[in-house]
Design an enzyme around this catalytic site. Structure first.
Site, PDB file in Angstrom:
ATOM      1  N   TYR A 137       0.813  -1.211   0.000  1.00 31.36           N
ATOM      2  CA  TYR A 137       0.000   0.000   0.000  1.00 31.36           C
ATOM      3  C   TYR A 137       0.852   1.269   0.000  1.00 31.36           C
ATOM      4  O   TYR A 137       0.454   2.290  -0.546  1.00 31.36           O
ATOM      5  CB  TYR A 137      -0.895   0.044   1.242  1.00 31.36           C
ATOM      6  CG  TYR A 137      -2.132  -0.810   1.167  1.00 31.36           C
ATOM      7  CD1 TYR A 137      -2.044  -2.198   1.132  1.00 31.36           C
ATOM      8  CD2 TYR A 137      -3.390  -0.233   1.151  1.00 31.36           C
ATOM      9  CE1 TYR A 137      -3.181  -2.983   1.081  1.00 31.36           C
ATOM     10  CE2 TYR A 137      -4.531  -1.013   1.109  1.00 31.36           C
ATOM     11  CZ  TYR A 137      -4.427  -2.382   1.066  1.00 31.36           C
ATOM     12  OH  TYR A 137      -5.548  -3.160   1.020  1.00 31.36           O
ATOM     13  N   LYS A 186       3.829 -15.144   2.860  1.00 33.66           N
ATOM     14  CA  LYS A 186       4.074 -15.842   1.583  1.00 33.66           C
ATOM     15  C   LYS A 186       5.593 -16.010   1.471  1.00 33.66           C
ATOM     16  O   LYS A 186       6.244 -15.530   0.536  1.00 33.66           O
ATOM     17  CB  LYS A 186       3.475 -15.020   0.427  1.00 33.66           C
ATOM     18  CG  LYS A 186       3.487 -15.717  -0.919  1.00 33.66           C
ATOM     19  CD  LYS A 186       2.502 -16.873  -1.033  1.00 33.66           C
ATOM     20  CE  LYS A 186       2.658 -17.572  -2.383  1.00 33.66           C
ATOM     21  NZ  LYS A 186       1.846 -18.812  -2.493  1.00 33.66           N
ATOM     22  N   ASP A 218      -2.049 -18.596   0.976  1.00 32.66           N
ATOM     23  CA  ASP A 218      -3.023 -19.357   0.170  1.00 32.66           C
ATOM     24  C   ASP A 218      -3.657 -20.460   1.009  1.00 32.66           C
ATOM     25  O   ASP A 218      -4.872 -20.684   0.982  1.00 32.66           O
ATOM     26  CB  ASP A 218      -2.385 -19.895  -1.124  1.00 32.66           C
ATOM     27  CG  ASP A 218      -0.989 -20.457  -0.942  1.00 32.66           C
ATOM     28  OD1 ASP A 218      -0.435 -20.405   0.171  1.00 32.66           O
ATOM     29  OD2 ASP A 218      -0.433 -20.966  -1.947  1.00 32.66           O
ATOM     30  N   ASP A 242      -6.184  -7.341   4.457  1.00 29.42           N
ATOM     31  CA  ASP A 242      -7.341  -6.756   3.780  1.00 29.42           C
ATOM     32  C   ASP A 242      -8.215  -7.872   3.203  1.00 29.42           C
ATOM     33  O   ASP A 242      -9.428  -7.925   3.420  1.00 29.42           O
ATOM     34  CB  ASP A 242      -6.852  -5.820   2.664  1.00 29.42           C
ATOM     35  CG  ASP A 242      -7.994  -5.244   1.852  1.00 29.42           C
ATOM     36  OD1 ASP A 242      -8.991  -4.803   2.456  1.00 29.42           O
ATOM     37  OD2 ASP A 242      -7.886  -5.241   0.600  1.00 29.42           O
ATOM     38  N   ASP A 246     -12.143  -9.714   4.820  1.00 23.41           N
ATOM     39  CA  ASP A 246     -13.451  -9.810   4.146  1.00 23.41           C
ATOM     40  C   ASP A 246     -13.909 -11.270   4.117  1.00 23.41           C
ATOM     41  O   ASP A 246     -15.089 -11.573   4.323  1.00 23.41           O
ATOM     42  CB  ASP A 246     -13.363  -9.283   2.697  1.00 23.41           C
ATOM     43  CG  ASP A 246     -13.679  -7.789   2.584  1.00 23.41           C
ATOM     44  OD1 ASP A 246     -13.334  -7.029   3.521  1.00 23.41           O
ATOM     45  OD2 ASP A 246     -14.256  -7.377   1.552  1.00 23.41           O
TER      46      ASP A 246
END
Ligand SMILES: NC(=O)c1ccc[n+]([C@@H]2O[C@H](COP(=O)([O-])OP(=O)(O)OC[C@H]3O[C@@H](n4cnc5c(N)ncnc54)[C@H](O)[C@@H]3O)[C@@H](O)[C@H]2O)c1
Ligand SMILES: CC(C)[C@H](C(=O)O)[C@@H](O)C(=O)O
Ligand SMILES: [Mg+2]
Length: 364
Positions: A137, A186, A218, A242, A246
């Site tokens: 970001y 990751k 993942d 982020d 959700d």
């Protein structure tokens, strides 16, 4: 003592759900004063910029910010710093709000709304601790023609101290909960994730009473729908947090109850924070009065707890929301037949808060 709250409603359903949160917080804590300022597309329209200086100034004069949502149509071809979303990124950076707490909590009575089988979700109670001021970001960005080829770059940067301080927030939080941290990265591909894994492991040694598991992102996305209750505290970098938040919200049955706190230090150290639903401006339902205000109301409860030190009021609001979700009325995201409006849901929450404060505890 007066509590000074800056209210930044923003765009889309932001003003609808923020109005509900202000009403509930004002009813639970009459000593709150509320001052409003512009952000997002609304601020671009009124001030020519998504984050006016006077909005930042209002934040600095306040004990906390209650934030709605920003974003809107018509900005697809605009550079990121001129988009409405730059307002929320700018606020996080300006106030050093690196620690983002995103609980995913399965409220009693909503299990059947989850896309997962009810028995996988009942009792779910996890918190995602999302690093909020680093990563992709905030790294350097560019869009340039290089040797005739249009080339876009977003840069993923993490510094050791940024990882260390968010890891401490996660371990401190886990210590007060079920004492398990899952660090999501990751590290099989990204060097930033290798540093992340190393530093989280170092911090873990200071918390021998808390167990740590490392998990690739993942796999984490898969495990969240396979067995979400296996998680207690998840700590992860900005973009992964982020996306996973959700997903975790929907596992509980709706994103409409997903609240968040953005803090500049550990949650135990009472201080300034920004509080907002994790979801956005919901352009598909804006203006219809049907958005679920629960996430904004629960964000206001987090504000009362973490920035005002008003634990009793926070718990009263949370109990009133839980009872309303259990017994109704419920908004359209949680009800197929004759759903309530946002206003009706909010009125029911306030009635339960008031009933409790005069000594008559509502039935649960
Ligand atoms: N913090 C923020 O300001 C924030 C957060 C996320 C997205 N956004 C912005 O919002 C805009 C729309 O994004 P999007 O459509 O991808 O995601 P969104 O979160 O706005 O909506 C996704 C879906 O969830 C539903 N939803 C969201 N909140 C709800 C609520 N309270 N009650 C009932 N249903 C709800 C919406 O109706 C929609 O179907 C974009 O511009 C995005 O950048 C802003
Ligand atoms: C609007 C956007 C910049 C924001 C983010 O990506 O952090 C939102 O999706 C969120 O989850 O708060
Ligand atoms: Mg998001």
């Amino acid at each position: 003592m007066t509590h000074r709250i800056a209210v930044l409603p923003g765009d889309g359903i932001g003003p609808e759900v923020t109005a509900a949160a202000v009403q509930v917080l004002g009813a639970a804590l009459p000593e709150c004063t509320f001052r409003e300022a512009a952000v997002g597309a609304a601020a671009i329209a009124s001030h020519g910029t998504p984050l006016p200086q006077e909005t930042i100034a209002l934040g600095r004069e306040s004990d906390a910010i209650l934030f709605g949502a920003v974003g809107g149509p018509g900005f697809d071809d605009v550079t990121p710093e001129k988009r409405p979303e730059a307002a929320i990124l700018g606020l996080r950076k300006a106030f050093g709000l690196y620690a983002n707490l995103r609980p995913a909590f399965a409220f009693a009575g909503l299990e059947s709304r989850s896309p997962l089988r009810a028995e996988l979700v009942r009792g779910l109670d996890l918190v995602i601790v999302r690093e909020l001021t680093g990563g992709l970001y905030f790294g350097p960005k560019s869009l340039e023609r290089e040797d005739g080829v249009l080339t876009a770059r977003d840069t993923l940067v993490y510094r050791d101290f940024e990882i260390e301080r968010i890891a401490r927030v996660a371990f401190d939080l886990a210590r007060a909960r079920r004492k398990h941290v899952t660090s999501v990265d990751k590290s099989n591909v990204l060097v930033s994730s290798q540093l992340w894994r190393r530093i989280v492991g170092d911090v873990a040694r200071e918390y021998p009473d808390v167990t740590l598991a490392h998990m690739l992102v993942d796999n984490a996305a898969m495990q969240l729908v396979r067995d979400p209750r296996a998680f207690d505290v998840i700590v992860t970098e900005n973009l992964f947090g982020d996306i996973l938040s959700d997903e975790a919200a929907m596992v509980t049955g709706t994103i409409g109850t997903a609240a968040s706190a953005s803090l500049g230090g550990p949650p135990s150290a009472r201080g300034f924070g920004l509080y907002e639903p994790i979801s956005g401006t919901a352009p598909d339902i804006v203006g219809r009065g049907i958005a679920n205000p629960a996430a904004a109301i629960l964000s206001a409860a987090m504000l009362a707890r973490f920035s005002l030190g008003e634990t009793e009021a926070a718990e009263r609001i949370e109990r009133a929301v839980a009872a309303t979700l259990a017994e109704g009325p419920r908004t359209a995201d949680l009800s197929d037949a004759a759903p309530a409006t946002s206003t009706e849901f909010t009125a029911a929450v306030i009635a339960r808060c008031r009933a409790e404060s005069v000594g008559a505890r509502p039935s649960r």
